[in-house]
Write a protein that holds these residues in place. Structure first.
Motif, PDB file in Angstrom:
ATOM      1  N   ASP A  87     -20.235 -35.399  18.870  1.00  0.00           N
ATOM      2  CA  ASP A  87     -20.261 -36.852  18.676  1.00  0.00           C
ATOM      3  C   ASP A  87     -20.485 -37.594  19.991  1.00  0.00           C
ATOM      4  O   ASP A  87     -21.193 -38.603  20.030  1.00  0.00           O
ATOM      5  N   MET A  88     -19.865 -37.103  21.073  1.00  0.00           N
ATOM      6  CA  MET A  88     -20.003 -37.777  22.361  1.00  0.00           C
ATOM      7  C   MET A  88     -21.427 -37.683  22.901  1.00  0.00           C
ATOM      8  O   MET A  88     -21.855 -38.561  23.655  1.00  0.00           O
ATOM      9  N   ALA A  89     -22.163 -36.639  22.539  1.00  0.00           N
ATOM     10  CA  ALA A  89     -23.544 -36.509  23.024  1.00  0.00           C
ATOM     11  C   ALA A  89     -24.391 -37.704  22.577  1.00  0.00           C
ATOM     12  O   ALA A  89     -25.220 -38.214  23.341  1.00  0.00           O
ATOM     13  N   PHE A  90     -24.177 -38.178  21.346  1.00  0.00           N
ATOM     14  CA  PHE A  90     -24.903 -39.359  20.860  1.00  0.00           C
ATOM     15  C   PHE A  90     -24.500 -40.594  21.666  1.00  0.00           C
ATOM     16  O   PHE A  90     -25.356 -41.394  22.073  1.00  0.00           O
ATOM     17  N   LEU A  91     -23.193 -40.770  21.890  1.00  0.00           N
ATOM     18  CA  LEU A  91     -22.715 -41.962  22.596  1.00  0.00           C
ATOM     19  C   LEU A  91     -23.209 -41.992  24.037  1.00  0.00           C
ATOM     20  O   LEU A  91     -23.568 -43.053  24.556  1.00  0.00           O
ATOM     21  N   HIS A  92     -23.231 -40.844  24.685  1.00  0.00           N
ATOM     22  CA  HIS A  92     -23.741 -40.798  26.070  1.00  0.00           C
ATOM     23  C   HIS A  92     -25.229 -41.174  26.100  1.00  0.00           C
ATOM     24  O   HIS A  92     -25.675 -41.877  27.017  1.00  0.00           O
ATOM     25  N   ARG A  93     -25.963 -40.717  25.108  1.00  0.00           N
ATOM     26  CA  ARG A  93     -27.392 -41.046  25.058  1.00  0.00           C
ATOM     27  C   ARG A  93     -27.601 -42.541  24.874  1.00  0.00           C
ATOM     28  O   ARG A  93     -28.423 -43.163  25.550  1.00  0.00           O
ATOM     29  N   TYR A  94     -26.816 -43.154  23.979  1.00  0.00           N
ATOM     30  CA  TYR A  94     -26.934 -44.599  23.773  1.00  0.00           C
ATOM     31  C   TYR A  94     -26.386 -45.367  24.975  1.00  0.00           C
ATOM     32  O   TYR A  94     -26.869 -46.457  25.290  1.00  0.00           O
ATOM     33  N   GLY A  95     -25.389 -44.805  25.637  1.00  0.00           N
ATOM     34  CA  GLY A  95     -24.822 -45.464  26.810  1.00  0.00           C
ATOM     35  C   GLY A  95     -25.816 -45.597  27.946  1.00  0.00           C
ATOM     36  O   GLY A  95     -25.791 -46.575  28.705  1.00  0.00           O
ATOM     37  N   HIS A  96     -26.705 -44.634  28.077  1.00  0.00           N
ATOM     38  CA  HIS A  96     -27.747 -44.722  29.110  1.00  0.00           C
ATOM     39  C   HIS A  96     -28.673 -45.906  28.851  1.00  0.00           C
ATOM     40  O   HIS A  96     -29.224 -46.498  29.794  1.00  0.00           O
ATOM     41  N   LEU A  97     -28.838 -46.288  27.587  1.00  0.00           N
ATOM     42  CA  LEU A  97     -29.706 -47.405  27.239  1.00  0.00           C
ATOM     43  C   LEU A  97     -28.996 -48.746  27.353  1.00  0.00           C
ATOM     44  O   LEU A  97     -29.612 -49.749  27.727  1.00  0.00           O
ATOM     45  N   SER A  98     -27.692 -48.774  27.031  1.00  0.00           N
ATOM     46  CA  SER A  98     -26.940 -50.037  27.040  1.00  0.00           C
ATOM     47  C   SER A  98     -26.232 -50.302  28.365  1.00  0.00           C
ATOM     48  O   SER A  98     -25.813 -51.429  28.634  1.00  0.00           O
ATOM     49  N   GLY A  99     -26.084 -49.270  29.186  1.00  0.00           N
ATOM     50  CA  GLY A  99     -25.341 -49.421  30.439  1.00  0.00           C
ATOM     51  C   GLY A  99     -23.850 -49.177  30.291  1.00  0.00           C
ATOM     52  O   GLY A  99     -23.091 -49.345  31.257  1.00  0.00           O
ATOM     53  N   ASP A 100     -23.390 -48.768  29.109  1.00  0.00           N
ATOM     54  CA  ASP A 100     -21.966 -48.470  28.901  1.00  0.00           C
ATOM     55  C   ASP A 100     -21.651 -47.087  29.458  1.00  0.00           C
ATOM     56  O   ASP A 100     -22.330 -46.110  29.140  1.00  0.00           O
TER      57      ASP A 100
ATOM     58  N   MET B 161     -28.961 -32.441  15.794  1.00  0.00           N
ATOM     59  CA  MET B 161     -29.524 -32.333  17.138  1.00  0.00           C
ATOM     60  C   MET B 161     -29.281 -33.640  17.889  1.00  0.00           C
ATOM     61  O   MET B 161     -30.032 -34.606  17.707  1.00  0.00           O
ATOM     62  N   PRO B 162     -28.236 -33.721  18.711  1.00  0.00           N
ATOM     63  CA  PRO B 162     -27.912 -34.985  19.395  1.00  0.00           C
ATOM     64  C   PRO B 162     -29.030 -35.517  20.281  1.00  0.00           C
ATOM     65  O   PRO B 162     -29.102 -36.716  20.524  1.00  0.00           O
ATOM     66  N   ASN B 163     -29.910 -34.646  20.751  1.00  0.00           N
ATOM     67  CA  ASN B 163     -30.989 -35.111  21.621  1.00  0.00           C
ATOM     68  C   ASN B 163     -32.173 -35.660  20.829  1.00  0.00           C
ATOM     69  O   ASN B 163     -33.056 -36.311  21.393  1.00  0.00           O
ATOM     70  N   LYS B 164     -32.181 -35.433  19.505  1.00  0.00           N
ATOM     71  CA  LYS B 164     -33.307 -35.878  18.683  1.00  0.00           C
ATOM     72  C   LYS B 164     -32.881 -36.773  17.523  1.00  0.00           C
ATOM     73  O   LYS B 164     -33.616 -37.675  17.132  1.00  0.00           O
ATOM     74  N   ASP B 165     -31.711 -36.497  16.959  1.00  0.00           N
ATOM     75  CA  ASP B 165     -31.260 -37.250  15.790  1.00  0.00           C
ATOM     76  C   ASP B 165     -30.524 -38.522  16.202  1.00  0.00           C
ATOM     77  O   ASP B 165     -30.348 -38.797  17.386  1.00  0.00           O
TER      78      ASP B 165
END
Length: 470
Positions: free
Chosen positions: A369-382, A289-293
Motif C-alpha cells: 500500500d505504501m508503494a502507491f502513496l510514495h509514488r503519488y507523494g513524488h507528484l504532490s510533494g508530500d 503492480m504498484p509501479n503500474k497500477d
C-alpha cells in the motif's frame, strides 16, 4: 503409545534415541571402514569411515531437530500465544489439545486455566463492570451538561491539541478536514489568527470572541475562547452551530483527556506504544503492480489510546484515470461508474496525508500500500516519512513466523469477524486491521515490547515474510 507416557519420560526417550542412533551410525561407519581396510589403504578407509560418521550424525541431528520442532517447539509457541491472547486481548481462544498431545499435561492445564478465566465472572468481571458503569455515568453527565450549551464545543489542551469535540463540532470541523483527537487545532483554523486570540485569552482570562478563517479553505468561523479552570487548556465555542441544535442522542462525544500525556517530546522510537496515535489504512487498486497500477479506494481509521475512534475515518473512492479491469472489480466491487466523480489519486493521497499527520501508519502488508502513496507523494510533494507498523510482522511476533499471517487468518485467531459485504473494501479491511492492532498491542506490551523501538527491533527479525508475500 507415546502419549500415555509422562513428559519427562518422553524427553528422556528422545535423547536416548538420539544417542542410540548416533552410536549405530558411528558403528556402521567404522565397520564399513574396517571392511574396506583389508583391500584399500587403511588410512583412507578410516578417513572414509570418519566422513560417513559425520554425515550420519548430521542426519540424526536434523531428524531429531525436526521431531523436536514439530512436536515440542511449535506446540509450545502456539500454546504461549493462545494464553497471552486470552489473558491480554480478552479473546476466548481454544487450546489445540491434539496438536499439543506430546506436551504431556501442559496443554490440558493451560486449557483449564483459560477456561477458568472465561467462566469466572465474579471477581475481575465485577470490578470491570463497576468501572465501566462509572465511566458511562460520567460520560452521560458530561453529555447532559453539553446539551444545555447551544453551540458546538471543542476542548483544546495548552499545547493546542484537540481533547474533545461533540457531534456538531465534528460536522463543522469536517468542512475543513476530518476531525481528529490529539490533532493540532491549527489543522482546522489559521494558526496566526487563533494563536493571537489565545494569547489574548491568557492575558485577560476572560472570554475572547474572534473571527478565524479555516485552514486551507475560504471558510470563516465565529469562535469564542474560554479558559478551562480545572485543566490546562481552553474551550472553543463555534457559534455557527446555533441554527441546528440537536438532542443529546444526536450529539456523540469524542474525547481523550489523556491527550496531554501523548504530547511527549521524545522521539517516536522511545515513546510507549500506549502514547502513540495510529492511522490504520488499506487500499483497493486496479491491480497488484504498484509501479503500474493505481488506487481506486482508500479506507482508514484512527486508533488513539488503544481504541478505535468512531467517526474519525476516511472512506474515499478514487478515480484512477483509467478503466478498472473486470478482474479487479470482481474482487473489490468498484466499477468505473462508481469512481467517475471521485478525486484523482494524487489529490486523494494528499488528503489522506493530512489525515495521517503526526501518527504511526499501520497496514497489513504495508509495503504494497505504501508503494502507491510514495509514488503519488513524488507528484504532490508530500513526504511519506511516517513511522510504520505492519500487522503481518506483529502477528509473526505474537504467533510465530511459521503460522499463516493473512488478514483472514489473523482475524480468526483474534476472534474478529469481518462482515462478508465489507471484506475487500478499503474501509472494511482497515477496520478489521485496526481491531487486530488493538488486540495485539497489549500482548506485545505483556512480552516487554512496550515501546515503538522495541517493537520495530522485533519486526526486523521477520522482514523476510513481507519479501515472500510480495
Amino acid at each position: 503409545m507415546l502419549t500415555d507416557l509422562s513428559l519427562r519420560l518422553r524427553i528422556f526417550l528422545l535423547f536416548a534415541g538420539a544417542t542410540t542412533a548416533s552410536c549405530a551410525v558411528v558403528g556402521a561407519a567404522l565397520y564399513f571402514g574396517y571392511s574396506r581396510a583389508a583391500n584399500d589403504n587403511p588410512s583412507s578407509a578410516f578417513l572414509l569411515a570418519g566422513i560417513l560418521s559425520a554425515f550420519g550424525l548430521l542426519g540424526v541431528s536434523v531428524s531429531i531437530w525436526l521431531l523436536f520442532d514439530e512436536n515440542f517447539a511449535k506446540p509450545l509457541q502456539r500454546l504461549s500465544a493462545a494464553i497471552r491472547t486470552r489473558a491480554h486481548a480478552d479473546v476466548d481462544v481454544s487450546i489445540d489439545l491434539e496438536g499439543s498431545k506430546y506436551l504431556g499435561d501442559l496443554a490440558p492445564a493451560a486449557h483449564a486455566v483459560t477456561g477458568l478465566l472465561t467462566s469466572d465472572p465474579e471477581q475481575g468481571q465485577a470490578l470491570k463492570a463497576e468501572e465501566t458503569a462509572q465511566l458511562a455515568e460520567e460520560r452521560e453527565h458530561l453529555a447532559q451538561l453539553l446539551t444545555e450549551i447551544p453551540v458546538a464545543i471543542v476542548l483544546v489542551s495548552s499545547a493546542h491539541k484537540i481533547m474533545l469535540y461533540d457531534g456538531q463540532a465534528a460536522d463543522i470541523l469536517g468542512q475543513v478536514h476530518v476531525p481528529r483527537l490529539s490533532a493540532s487545532i491549527f489543522d482546522y483554523f489559521v494558526e496566526e489568527e487563533l494563536r493571537a486570540a489565545y494569547e489574548q485569552l491568557v492575558e485577560q482570562r476572560t472570554e475572547v470572541a474572534v473571527e478565524v478563517k479555516g485552514a486551507h479553505s475560504d471558510l470563516s468561523f465565529q469562535l469564542r475562547l474560554k479558559k478551562l479552570r480545572e485543566r490546562s487548556g481552553y474551550m472553543i465555542l463555534i457559534d455557527e452551530a446555533t441554527t441546528s441544535i440537536a438532542p443529546e442522542a444526536a450529539r456523540p462525544l469524542i474525547y481523550d483527556f489523556d491527550a496531554t500525556r501523548h504530547q511527549s517530546e521524545e522521539a517516536v522510537g522511545q515513546r510507549a506504544l500506549k502514547d502513540l496515535n495510529f492511522v490504520v489504512f488499506d487500499t483497493e487498486t486496479t491491480g497488484l503492480m504498484p509501479n503500474k497500477d493505481d488506487v481506486v479506494q482508500i479506507g482508514a481509521v484512527r486508533v488513539v489510546n488503544g481504541r478505535i475512534i468512531p467517526g474519525e475515518v476516511v472512506d474515499q473512492l478514487v478515480n484512477p484515470g483509467r478503466p478498472i479491469p473486470p478482474a479487479s472489480t470482481k474482487v473489490h466491487g468498484i466499477t468505473d461508474a462508481m469512481v467517475a466523480g471521485a478525486p484523482d489519486a494524487v489529490t486523494a493521497a494528499s488528503d489522506f496525508h493530512r489525515f495521517a499527520r503526526d501518527c504511526v501508519i499501520v497496514a497489513h502488508n504495508a509495503p504494497f500500500d505504501m508503494a502507491f502513496l510514495h509514488r503519488y507523494g513524488h507528484l504532490s510533494g508530500d513526504a511519506w516519512d511516517h513511522p510504520i507498523l505492519d500487522t503481518v510482522l506483529l502477528s509473526a511476533i505474537v504467533f510465530g513466523a511459521d503460522e499463516v499471517h493473512t488478514l483472514d487468518a489473523l482475524c480468526e485467531r483474534l476472534n474478529i469477524v469481518i462482515p462478508e459485504e465489507l471484506r475487500h473494501t478499503a474501509l472494511g479491511d482497515a477496520q478489521a486491521t485496526a481491531e487486530a492492532l488493538c488486540k495485539l498491542l497489549p500482548i506485545l506490551v505483556s512480552r516487554g515490547f512496550d515501546s515503538f523501538e522495541k517493537v520495530i527491533e522485533q519486526t526486523c527479525k521477520h522482514g523476510r515474510l513481507l519479501k515472500d508475500m510480495n
